[in-house]
Design an enzyme around this catalytic site. Structure first.
Site, PDB file in Angstrom:
ATOM      1  N   LYS A 120     -22.085  -9.126  14.972  1.00  0.00           N
ATOM      2  CA  LYS A 120     -20.793  -8.707  15.509  1.00  0.00           C
ATOM      3  C   LYS A 120     -20.188  -9.789  16.396  1.00  0.00           C
ATOM      4  CE  LYS A 120     -19.941  -6.774  19.260  1.00  0.00           C
ATOM      5  NZ  LYS A 120     -19.880  -5.973  20.500  1.00  0.00           N
ATOM      6  N   ASP A 138     -17.699  -2.953  15.840  1.00  0.00           N
ATOM      7  CA  ASP A 138     -18.282  -2.432  17.072  1.00  0.00           C
ATOM      8  C   ASP A 138     -18.380  -0.915  16.949  1.00  0.00           C
ATOM      9  OD1 ASP A 138     -15.678  -1.554  17.318  1.00  0.00           O
ATOM     10  OD2 ASP A 138     -15.411  -2.279  19.365  1.00  0.00           O
TER      11      ASP A 138
END
Length: 215
Positions: A120, A138
């Site tokens: 991420k 997320d």
């Protein structure tokens, strides 16, 4: 959600916010990288308060590595997981100097080899700092992808792959920002504010929430 429906959903977000901007404050790829590492399980507002003083004292990898975990910790004690984050930021700064001449690499593998940097975080840096069409998933985007039917998946990677596949290619880079902001401020975890969702007509969520006036 069909590919056509998904494209309409994302285009609705794009029309409402044509020039999305990240909420983390940064100056360059290095400060962006540090800010994203610090943002895990922490609000962008809290991170921005911490990095205001941290970046003033250590604006580049050499200064950050010189601060060390204890020096970094002085600035970030009010954010979650600060002890581990201080160690990671010090270590990644040292590795940037050792392996990359103090420059943040543009390669995913090199980014993910840095302490505290997962897929991420790497995607955010590739997207924001280097202009790549990377999709960082997320908690907000993971929830939104599953709730709306936009890109269902049991893991963040599955949601990421679904979004990359369904998003119109020309919108993919900014879609990362549109979806995070939508999940943060509209499609909220406890009570989605469906009554002012600009993409409501394209959403498959079966329990849409009515607004204060019943709309």
């Amino acid at each position: 959600m069909s590919a056509t429906q998904a494209a309409l959903f994302i285009r609705a977000l794009a029309t409402a916010n044509p020039e999305p901007e990240p909420e983390l404050e940064y100056r360059d790829p290095f400060t962006l990288l540090v800010a994203v590492v610090l943002s895990a399980q922490t609000t962008d507002l809290a991170v921005n308060k911490a990095t205001a003083t941290l970046f003033a004292e250590a604006p580049h990898p050499a200064a950050m590595a010189a601060l060390g975990p204890e020096g970094i910790a002085r600035h970030i004690r009010r954010i979650g997981l600060w002890q581990a984050k201080a160690k990671n930021v010090a270590a990644l700064s040292a590795l940037l100097l050792e392996r990359h001449g103090g420059v943040v690499p543009r390669e995913r593998a090199a980014l993910e080899a840095l302490p505290g940097v997962g897929r991420k975080t790497a995607n955010v840096v590739l997207n924001v700092a280097f202009g790549e069409s990377a999709m960082a998933v997320d908690t907000h985007i993971f929830r939104l992808g599953n709730r709306t039917g936009l890109a269902p998946g049991d893991t963040p990677r599955a949601v990421e792959d679904g979004l990359v596949k369904r998003c119109p290619p020309e919108l993919l880079r900014d879609a990362h920002h549109w979806l995070i902001l939508h999940g943060r401020y509209v499609c909220k975890a406890r009570r989605p504010e469906c009554w002012h969702c600009v993409a409501r007509e394209f959403c498959n969520y079966p329990d849409k929430v009515a607004g204060p006036s019943g709309g």
